[in-house]
Design a protein around this motif. Structure first.
Motif, PDB file in Angstrom:
ATOM      1  N   ILE A   7      43.224  38.662  37.714  1.00 51.99           N
ATOM      2  CA  ILE A   7      44.023  39.431  36.507  1.00 51.99           C
ATOM      3  C   ILE A   7      43.519  38.616  34.946  1.00 51.99           C
ATOM      4  O   ILE A   7      43.857  37.641  34.918  1.00 51.99           O
ATOM      5  N   GLN A   8      42.837  39.499  34.069  1.00 50.99           N
ATOM      6  CA  GLN A   8      42.615  39.047  32.958  1.00 50.99           C
ATOM      7  C   GLN A   8      43.503  39.629  31.771  1.00 50.99           C
ATOM      8  O   GLN A   8      44.043  41.033  31.904  1.00 50.99           O
ATOM      9  N   GLY A   9      43.948  39.011  30.905  1.00 51.28           N
ATOM     10  CA  GLY A   9      44.834  39.572  29.921  1.00 51.28           C
ATOM     11  C   GLY A   9      46.063  39.432  30.083  1.00 51.28           C
ATOM     12  O   GLY A   9      46.958  40.069  29.241  1.00 51.28           O
ATOM     13  N   ILE A  10      46.708  38.722  30.969  1.00 51.01           N
ATOM     14  CA  ILE A  10      48.087  38.269  31.258  1.00 51.01           C
ATOM     15  C   ILE A  10      48.735  37.716  29.989  1.00 51.01           C
ATOM     16  O   ILE A  10      50.016  37.978  29.479  1.00 51.01           O
ATOM     17  N   VAL A  14      51.855  39.270  27.968  1.00 49.47           N
ATOM     18  CA  VAL A  14      53.136  38.447  27.779  1.00 49.47           C
ATOM     19  C   VAL A  14      53.344  38.545  26.088  1.00 49.47           C
ATOM     20  O   VAL A  14      54.567  38.676  25.660  1.00 49.47           O
ATOM     21  N   ARG A  15      52.429  38.193  25.127  1.00 47.13           N
ATOM     22  CA  ARG A  15      52.737  37.793  24.016  1.00 47.13           C
ATOM     23  C   ARG A  15      53.140  39.050  23.131  1.00 47.13           C
ATOM     24  O   ARG A  15      53.959  39.304  22.454  1.00 47.13           O
TER      25      ARG A  15
END
Length: 143
Positions: A7-10, A14-15
């Motif tokens: 998964i990319q962009g976690i 979160v930010r």
């Protein structure tokens, strides 16, 4: 058979969630300050003026000019805003609010309960300001 999930962009998610949390916290503080203004105005309006001319008083102070509000603070996990009188007049206003009959003085000051009456008069208005403020705040993030 081995399955891997990447998964990319976690970090970005979160930010963004952290930013939303901070924004909602600031928004809640703004709603609390706005709702405290309603009570502040009512307390100013209900504060008795006194009978003497201000120039003839021993302490030339009008209590209406000394109604103040604190910033939002946390107390026992709850956010609160304190509304009341400055220390310059609070001691006197306490006697007007509660009276002095409890000491057995028949000529004492009768309790006026002006702060309680002011709160009872605007309790629903305060709730409406808080409801509409929180509704507007949440609408930004629920859509």
């Amino acid at each position: 058979m081995e399955v891997s999930l990447d998964i990319q962009g976690i970090d970005t998610v979160v930010r963004k969630l952290t930013d939303i949390s901070a924004t909602v916290d600031r928004g809640i503080n703004t709603v609390l300050r706005d709702s405290s203004e309603v009570y502040l105005d009512a307390l100013r309006h209900n504060t008795p003026l006194g009978r003497k001319d201000i120039n003839k008083k021993k302490y030339p102070v009008r209590a209406r000019e000394h109604v103040v509000r604190s910033n939002v603070m946390r107390q026992d996990g709850e956010r609160i805003v304190k509304v009341g009188y400055t220390s310059k007049v609070a001691w006197y206003m306490w006697f007007l609010e509660k009276g002095t009959y409890s000491k057995g003085n028949p000529k004492g000051i009768a309790p006026r309960h002006h702060t309680e009456r002011a709160f009872e008069d605007v309790k629903e208005d305060i709730a409406n300001v808080q409801k509409s403020g929180l509704k507007n705040l949440l609408q930004r993030y629920v859509t």
